[in-house]
Structures are given as structure tokens and as C-alpha cells.
Design a protein around this motif. Structure first.
Motif, short mmCIF file in Angstrom:
data_model
loop_
_atom_site.label_atom_id
_atom_site.label_comp_id
_atom_site.label_asym_id
_atom_site.label_seq_id
_atom_site.Cartn_x
_atom_site.Cartn_y
_atom_site.Cartn_z
N LEU A 45 0.85 -1.19 0.00
CA LEU A 45 0.00 0.00 0.00
C LEU A 45 0.89 1.24 0.00
N THR A 46 0.67 2.13 -0.95
CA THR A 46 1.53 3.31 -1.04
C THR A 46 0.70 4.54 -1.41
N SER A 47 1.05 5.65 -0.83
CA SER A 47 0.39 6.92 -1.18
C SER A 47 1.05 7.57 -2.38
N SER A 48 2.14 6.95 -2.85
CA SER A 48 2.87 7.50 -3.99
C SER A 48 2.54 6.71 -5.24
N SER A 49 2.33 7.42 -6.33
CA SER A 49 2.12 6.76 -7.62
C SER A 49 3.36 6.90 -8.51
N ALA A 50 4.46 7.35 -7.89
CA ALA A 50 5.70 7.51 -8.65
C ALA A 50 6.19 6.16 -9.15
N PRO A 51 6.55 6.05 -10.42
CA PRO A 51 7.01 4.77 -10.98
C PRO A 51 8.19 4.18 -10.22
N ASP A 52 9.11 5.04 -9.75
CA ASP A 52 10.28 4.52 -9.05
C ASP A 52 9.89 3.81 -7.76
N ASP A 53 8.93 4.36 -7.02
CA ASP A 53 8.50 3.73 -5.76
C ASP A 53 7.81 2.39 -6.05
N ILE A 54 6.97 2.39 -7.07
CA ILE A 54 6.27 1.15 -7.43
C ILE A 54 7.25 0.09 -7.91
N ASP A 55 8.22 0.50 -8.74
CA ASP A 55 9.24 -0.43 -9.22
C ASP A 55 10.04 -1.00 -8.06
N GLU A 56 10.37 -0.14 -7.10
CA GLU A 56 11.14 -0.60 -5.95
C GLU A 56 10.38 -1.66 -5.15
N ALA A 57 9.06 -1.44 -4.98
CA ALA A 57 8.24 -2.41 -4.26
C ALA A 57 8.16 -3.74 -5.00
N LEU A 58 7.95 -3.68 -6.30
CA LEU A 58 7.83 -4.90 -7.09
C LEU A 58 9.16 -5.64 -7.16
#
Length: 238
Positions: free
Chosen positions: A79-92
Motif C-alpha cells: 500500500l503506497t500513497s505514492s504513484s511515482a514509478p520509481d516507488d512502485i518499481d522498488e516495491a515490485l
């Protein structure tokens, strides 16, 4: 059981309510350290993990989970409040199976959780089916090996004709029948019965048969049996 990990109490209550209403059982953790402690005691079906937390963030928890064999395969939704691609990539890249951006849509949350749990269960069942099929083939091969070691019937020795029939039970077990022709012209009939069925009994019986065959080539029947008995007794004491 769904493990909800979020340092905000309002979020924990909201996610617990949404998942509980959908029929899931829920436990919660207030931060990453608390979550890792929970995971040491139990294995949830899925972890709902907040990205930003004090002490250790969600990515850090993911790295810890994927490094531990007992938690490496548990599905994780970040769950993240950020939609930044870098944050999502880091999680995945850290091992998250899916992510949901805040504010969370309740219907989307429940749908994603159900889908991931079902997919994990399907993989588990498929893996178990493959293991069962592999075990079945191995047992069939072991049965074939055991049956191939039976002496040919009828058999002749000197002026004797030896006849009989052996009906395999269709299971791997500890029963062995053998005819051993020694170098000095003797014929020894061997019957070995190890208690129980299964691969353990079969291995003991096969080892005993091989050792007795070896002993009979250079020793009398009495000495061979005495040595075999001594070796078996010594193994039992170890």
C-alpha cells in the motif's frame, strides 16, 4: 488470515473492517518490527503492507520476508500513497506481488486480495500434484527394480528342479526372495522379511541381500549368517 501492517491506527481499522466484512480473518501489526515478530509465530495467507513506516519501511520488510524460507512465498500487497514509478518499481523488485495506491478503494482491495490468495493456493496445489506424481513414478521404478531381482523360475541346480511362484504385492516393501549360486557350487535359498512396508524397509532388505550375497562367495553359510547378524546388530546400536 490476512496480516495488515500499517503504523496509522485509522488505516489498520479501515482495512480490518473491509477485509472482515468480506469474510477474512485479520491480524494487525503497528510497524515493520512488529510485523516480523508476528511472521515468526504464524504464517498468514497474505500480507497487506504499508510502504512508508518508521524504523523499517515496507521494502525492508519485503527483503526480510523473501530472505526467510518460511515467509518467502507469502503473497504481499504493498500500500503506497505514492504513484511515482520509481516507488512502485522498488516495491515490485523487492518482491511485492501487487500494489494499491492510497486512498484505498475497498472493492479493489478485496478483489486483489482474493485473487492473490487464490493464485497462491492454485500454485500450491499444482506443486503438490507434481510432487505426488513424481513420488508415484519413483515408487513404480522401485517396484520394477525389486521385481527384476527375483530369481528366474523354474530353476535347476545339480539334479534338483526348483519350481515356485512369486506374486508381487504391488507395493515397495521389505520382503526378498533370492537364490544364490556360490563359486564352489552351492545353492543357497534366501528369504528376507523386514518389518513394515515402504522405502525404508525396502532399502534395509536390499542392503541385507547384497551383503549376504557378497559374504556367501567366500565364506560358509554359517560364517556368512554370523557376520551378517553382527553387522545388522551393530547398525541398530548406532
Amino acid at each position: 488470515v490476512i496480516l495488515v501492517v500499517d503504523d496509522a491506527s485509522a488505516n489498520r481499522r479501515l482495512y480490518s473492517w473491509l477485509l472482515g466484512k468480506a469474510g477474512f480473518r485479520v491480524c494487525t501489526a503497528t510497524d515493520a518490527v512488529d510485523a516480523l515478530a508476528v511472521l515468526e509465530r504464524s504464517r498468514p495467507s497474505l500480507v497487506l503492507l504499508d510502504f512508508w513506516m518508521p524504523r523499517l519501511d515496507g521494502v525492508g520488510v519485503l527483503h526480510e520476508m523473501r530472505a526467510r524460507p518460511e515467509t518467502a512465498r507469502i503473497p504481499v500487497v504493498m500500500l503506497t500513497s505514492s504513484s511515482a514509478p520509481d516507488d512502485i518499481d522498488e516495491a515490485l523488485e523487492a518482491g511485492a506481488n501487487d500494489y494499491i495506491t492510497k486512498p484505498v478503494n475497498g472493492r479493489l482491495l478485496v478483489t486483489r486480495v482474493r485473487s492473490l490468495i487464490q493464485a497462491d493456493q492454485d500454485r500450491e496445489h499444482a506443486s503438490m500434484s507434481r510432487e505426488a506424481e513424481s513420488l508415484r513414478r519413483e515408487l513404480e521404478e522401485a517396484q520394477s527394480v525389486q521385481q527384476s531381482q527375483l530369481p528366474a523360475m523354474p530353476s535347476r541346480w545339480s539334479d534338483w528342479s526348483i519350481v515356485g511362484a512369486v506374486a508381487p504385492c504391488g507395493r515397495v516393501g521389505g520382503d526378498v526372495f533370492d537364490l544364490v549360486q556360490t563359486d564352489d557350487g552351492r545353492l543357497v535359498a534366501v528369504l528376507i522379511d523386514v518389518t513394515g512396508h515402504g522405502t525404508a524397509s525396502a532399502l534395509v532388505a536390499a542392503e541385507t541381500r547384497a551383503e549376504l550375497r557378497h559374504l556367501l562367495q567366500s565364506r560358509s553359510l554359517e560364517e556368512s549368517i554370523a557376520r551378517l547378524n553382527d553387522h545388522v546388530a551393530r547398525r541398530d546400536r548406532q
